[in-house]
Scaffold this motif. Structure first.
Motif, PDB file in Angstrom:
ATOM      1  N   HIS B 244      -8.157 -22.724  18.240  1.00 41.93           N
ATOM      2  CA  HIS B 244      -6.876 -22.760  18.579  1.00 41.93           C
ATOM      3  C   HIS B 244      -6.329 -22.065  20.206  1.00 41.93           C
ATOM      4  CE1 HIS B 244      -6.364 -23.679  14.338  1.00 41.93           C
ATOM      5  NE2 HIS B 244      -6.838 -22.525  14.200  1.00 41.93           N
ATOM      6  N   PRO B 245      -6.459 -23.024  21.081  1.00 38.56           N
ATOM      7  CA  PRO B 245      -6.361 -22.153  22.357  1.00 38.56           C
ATOM      8  C   PRO B 245      -4.888 -22.360  22.361  1.00 38.56           C
ATOM      9  CG  PRO B 245      -7.428 -24.533  22.466  1.00 38.56           C
ATOM     10  CD  PRO B 245      -7.522 -24.305  20.978  1.00 38.56           C
ATOM     11  N   MET B 246      -4.261 -21.352  22.644  1.00 41.68           N
ATOM     12  CA  MET B 246      -2.583 -21.452  22.815  1.00 41.68           C
ATOM     13  C   MET B 246      -1.943 -21.359  24.046  1.00 41.68           C
ATOM     14  SD  MET B 246      -2.069 -19.158  19.300  1.00 41.68           S
ATOM     15  CE  MET B 246      -0.375 -19.799  19.141  1.00 41.68           C
ATOM     16  N   HIS B 247      -2.582 -20.888  25.067  1.00 48.86           N
ATOM     17  CA  HIS B 247      -2.180 -20.816  26.327  1.00 48.86           C
ATOM     18  C   HIS B 247      -2.523 -22.250  27.000  1.00 48.86           C
ATOM     19  CE1 HIS B 247      -1.328 -20.009  30.519  1.00 48.86           C
ATOM     20  NE2 HIS B 247      -0.544 -19.060  30.102  1.00 48.86           N
ATOM     21  N   PRO B 248      -1.373 -23.016  27.567  1.00 44.19           N
ATOM     22  CA  PRO B 248      -1.706 -24.268  28.112  1.00 44.19           C
ATOM     23  C   PRO B 248      -2.854 -24.466  29.040  1.00 44.19           C
ATOM     24  CG  PRO B 248       0.930 -23.745  28.223  1.00 44.19           C
ATOM     25  CD  PRO B 248      -0.045 -22.448  27.826  1.00 44.19           C
ATOM     26  N   TYR B 249      -3.135 -23.413  29.812  1.00 40.05           N
ATOM     27  CA  TYR B 249      -4.432 -23.370  30.728  1.00 40.05           C
ATOM     28  C   TYR B 249      -5.544 -23.242  29.853  1.00 40.05           C
ATOM     29  CZ  TYR B 249      -7.716 -21.733  33.929  1.00 40.05           C
ATOM     30  OH  TYR B 249      -8.832 -21.778  35.023  1.00 40.05           O
ATOM     31  N   ALA B 250      -5.726 -22.567  28.949  1.00 39.78           N
ATOM     32  CA  ALA B 250      -7.000 -22.601  28.024  1.00 39.78           C
ATOM     33  C   ALA B 250      -7.128 -23.768  27.233  1.00 39.78           C
ATOM     34  CB  ALA B 250      -6.797 -21.190  27.249  1.00 39.78           C
ATOM     35  N   HIS B 251      -5.933 -24.385  26.830  1.00 41.37           N
ATOM     36  CA  HIS B 251      -5.863 -25.520  26.249  1.00 41.37           C
ATOM     37  C   HIS B 251      -6.485 -26.447  27.236  1.00 41.37           C
ATOM     38  CE1 HIS B 251      -3.800 -29.084  24.065  1.00 41.37           C
ATOM     39  NE2 HIS B 251      -4.095 -28.172  22.897  1.00 41.37           N
ATOM     40  N   GLY B 252      -5.719 -26.623  28.304  1.00 36.36           N
ATOM     41  CA  GLY B 252      -6.325 -27.655  29.289  1.00 36.36           C
ATOM     42  C   GLY B 252      -7.647 -27.568  29.665  1.00 36.36           C
ATOM     43  N   LEU B 253      -8.324 -26.504  29.991  1.00 33.72           N
ATOM     44  CA  LEU B 253      -9.640 -26.114  30.162  1.00 33.72           C
ATOM     45  C   LEU B 253     -10.495 -26.728  29.225  1.00 33.72           C
ATOM     46  CD1 LEU B 253     -10.263 -22.636  31.281  1.00 33.72           C
ATOM     47  CD2 LEU B 253     -10.425 -24.513  32.683  1.00 33.72           C
ATOM     48  N   LEU B 254     -10.166 -26.487  27.882  1.00 33.03           N
ATOM     49  CA  LEU B 254     -10.969 -27.089  26.819  1.00 33.03           C
ATOM     50  C   LEU B 254     -10.770 -28.494  26.561  1.00 33.03           C
ATOM     51  CD1 LEU B 254     -10.424 -24.406  24.125  1.00 33.03           C
ATOM     52  CD2 LEU B 254     -12.557 -25.154  25.045  1.00 33.03           C
ATOM     53  N   GLU B 255      -9.564 -29.076  26.849  1.00 28.95           N
ATOM     54  CA  GLU B 255      -9.413 -30.480  26.762  1.00 28.95           C
ATOM     55  C   GLU B 255     -10.022 -31.232  27.953  1.00 28.95           C
ATOM     56  OE1 GLU B 255      -5.419 -32.573  24.611  1.00 28.95           O
ATOM     57  OE2 GLU B 255      -5.447 -31.715  26.635  1.00 28.95           O
ATOM     58  N   SER B 256     -10.368 -30.721  28.824  1.00 32.83           N
ATOM     59  CA  SER B 256     -10.720 -31.336  30.060  1.00 32.83           C
ATOM     60  C   SER B 256     -12.443 -31.530  29.961  1.00 32.83           C
ATOM     61  CB  SER B 256     -10.488 -30.526  31.470  1.00 32.83           C
ATOM     62  OG  SER B 256     -11.207 -29.105  31.582  1.00 32.83           O
TER      63      SER B 256
END
Lengths: 336, 345
Positions: B244-256
């Protein structure tokens, strides 16, 4: 390693042969192309009482009537096996290494040179010890204290040292310390075998003047090298190990900055041993440089040849030593 | 109490007028024996943080703030002399580029024994023996011969092993690894990570892993701190963060992260912009200019670290992302499956 050494020695010999050929050509071929006849050359040996007979005799005895290539071969041969010359009635044997006879004094060139080598060598070695120690130390301190007052002062003095010619600093030194404050009565060369103390004492001013010029150069060189190496990653690694700063600087920083300094030193030292012309003139030291200058003034070609070859030998030799030292200093250099 | 407790660490470069904050209030803890990740892209302040902890930043033109308590003493206020005694013995560091981090003109053996002499008083034969033992322990074959060799004679993997040997030579309590695998081949990367994991497990050494590689984080770290523009934006347990990455940056990193099972031709999902597109933390969220979720609320001062979902999962965001990331095949080097093969390094 052995193969490399043999190859390098062979290359060094070839280089010396080329130097000798070029020198020979300059002094024997070029004047002839310029219109000097063999007779005129022979007259230089005969001196004041030249007459057609004596000139012809000298021409024959010294082989001046031979083709140049033969003369050159004889010259090189004499260096290795010696030669015999006849002046007038008496023949004299010139032992190897024979560099021929002086035009002017009719004495062998080689013993004259060997007499003068210790003078120049004393001058060069003493000055080199001084300039390497002071130059490297100043360079390291300057680099570590970059931008500080000490750094700026050292670099200003270094600029002065590089800019001031030896005939200025040397004469200034003489004027100050032999007449203004006469710590020295005069500067004379005393052979080290005669009196080591006097030898040392008399050479202090020449050493210092010469070292001032060179240490300035070495300080700047060391400073630049140290500034570069102290920014390297492996310095950070050394610090991360908790090593003392002095160890980091000397063992890791200076160690890696040493290569260019050794290179330049080999050349500078070799050049200097071949004759510190201006320094010897300033202090009236009878070294190789002074001898060469006198010979050129007198157009005493055999001496010029001899001095040039010996000087070339020192330069080639010192550079060979430097190349061999490289492996010890920088293990990445391989002999191949 | 945590072994290392970093509290509001700031590192400012440059003098008055043109000061730039490389680290802007970073806080995190490292417990005994724990592996903590510090993740972020180039320029986010992760390396500077590690150098500040080691006391390896230049003393001129750098200003440190906050605290970094190691075993109860603040590292930031220690004298260089005290720090020198700590470095190499209590705190050790492994650097990014093993070739440039080793002195090219000093034999490996000397570079290993000097730390043994400095902190353990070992000299001569005893030091050489211990150095050989250390090289052997990090999987360098034929250690006695290697001791006499120079860095250029070793392979990249072996150089990094040698650096690790130096770092663990005095059994430090905290090991900081600054992108230890970035300069290495992928296969060697896995071996080095495996080695680090082994050493940490055996000795109970705490490891602060600084990386931009989420694969490394997934394979190694217990706790993960995501850094952005000099601040921690998300901090969580590894499983929690990846799930559950919650910060949009961490979220973006994982999604990338490219997915092998993604349909052919599906575009990659980068985070738009670069780290230079940012606003000062004082004015709002530094990530806002690159964020897909940002609102006007993001521009009203520094967002605080909160725990919007699970306990211990801290996020510095006013609009935390609630949807999980689909990570079917995370590009993780499977460190446990890789043979511990020093010979191939």
């Amino acid at each position: 390693m052995t193969a490399y050494l043999i190859r390098r020695l062979f290359a060094a010999m070839m280089l010396l042969l080329v130097v000798s050929a070029v020198t020979f050509a300059i002094f024997f071929l070029v004047p002839r192309l310029g219109g000097q006849s063999i007779d005129e050359l022979a007259v230089q040996y005969v001196g004041k009482d030249a007459n057609p007979d004596s000139v012809a005799a000298v021409k024959k005895n010294l082989g001046l009537d031979q083709p140049l290539i033969v003369q050159y071969y004889d010259f090189i041969k004499a260096i290795f096996v010696g030669a015999e010359y006849k002046f007038g009635p008496d023949a004299s044997k010139c032992d190897a290494p024979c560099f021929g006879y002086s035009f002017r004094s009719h004495i062998e060139v080689w013993p004259e040179i060997t007499q003068r080598i210790p003078v120049t060598l004393s001058l060069a070695v003493g000055a080199a010890v001084l300039w390497v120690i002071s130059g490297v130390t100043i360079g390291v301190v300057s680099a570590l204290k970059r931008g500080s007052f000490i750094d700026r002062l050292a670099m200003a003095v270094a600029l002065l040292g590089v800019s001031l010619p030896i005939f200025f600093t040397g004469l200034l030194g003489l004027a100050l310390f032999t007449s203004q404050w006469p710590i020295w009565e005069s500067v004379d060369y005393i052979p080290i075998t005669e009196d080591p103390g006097e030898w040392f004492w008399n050479l202090i001013i020449p050493w210092c003047s010469l070292a001032f010029l060179y240490s300035a150069l070495y300080a700047r060189l060391t400073r630049a090298g140290m500034l570069e190496t102290m920014g390297e990653d492996y310095i950070r690694t050394a610090r991360a190990k908790g090593l003392r700063e002095s160890k980091v600087v000397v063992k890791h920083g200076l160690r890696a900055a040493l290569t260019p300094i050794v290179t330049i030193f080999g050349m500078d030292f070799g050049l200097l041993v071949g004759g510190a012309i201006i320094t010897e003139q300033v202090f009236s030291l009878q070294g190789m440089g002074a001898y060469a200058v006198q010979a050129v003034k007198d157009s005493d070609l055999p001496i010029v040849m001899g001095v040039t070859l010996v000087a070339a030998f020192f330069i080639v030799f010192c550079n060979l030593i430097v190349d061999l030292l490289y492996a010890a200093i920088d293990p990445r250099v391989r002999y191949s | 109490m945590a072994l290392l407790s970093v509290d509001e660490l700031t590192v400012t470069f440059g003098g008055r007028g043109r000061a730039s904050k490389a680290v802007d209030g970073v806080s995190f803890d490292v417990d005994q024996g724990q592996v903590v990740g510090l993740v972020g892209e180039s320029g986010c302040g992760k390396s500077v943080t590690s150098l500040a902890l080691m006391g390896l930043l230049p003393s001129k033109g750098v200003e440190l703030g906050g605290r970094a308590d190691f075993d109860g003493t603040n590292l930031l206020t220690m004298s260089q002399r005290e720090l020198r005694d700590m470095r190499g013995s209590q705190l050790a560091m492994i650097f990014q580029d093993p070739l440039s981090s080793l002195n090219p003109v000093v034999p490996i053996g000397v570079q290993v024994t000097e730390i043994l002499q400095r902190h353990r008083g070992l000299k001569g034969e005893a030091a050489r023996k211990e150095a050989a033992h250390l090289l052997d322990r990090v999987g360098i074959p034929d250690p006695t011969r290697r001791l006499k060799e120079y860095p250029h004679q070793l392979s990249g993997g072996m150089r990094q092993r040698a650096l690790i040997a130096m770092a663990v030579a005095c059994a430090p309590r905290l090991l900081i690894a600054d992108e230890p695998t970035t300069a290495l081949d992928v296969t060697i990367q896995a071996q080095i990570l495996e080695l680090l994991k082994e050493l940490v497990d055996e000795e109970g050494t705490a490891l602060l892993m600084i990386t931009h590689d989420l694969g490394v984080v997934a394979g190694l770290c217990d706790q993960v701190n995501v850094l952005y523009a000099g601040k921690v934006v998300e901090s969580a347990d590894r499983h929690e963060l990846f799930a559950h990455p919650m910060h949009p940056y961490a979220h973006g990193l994982l999604e990338s992260i490219p997915r092998l099972d993604a349909p052919r031709g599906e575009p990659l999902k980068p985070i738009r912009g670069s780290i230079n597109d940012r606003i000062a933390w004082a004015d709002g969220c530094a990530f806002a200019p690159r964020c897909d979720y940002y609102t006007m609320e993001c521009l009203t001062g520094t967002p605080a670290l909160t725990e919007p979902a699970a306990a211990g999962h801290q996020v510095r965001c006013v609009n935390p992302v609630r949807e999980p990331v689909e990570i079917a095949t995370l590009d993780t080097p499977d460190v446990t499956a890789t043979a511990h093969g020093g010979t191939s390094a």
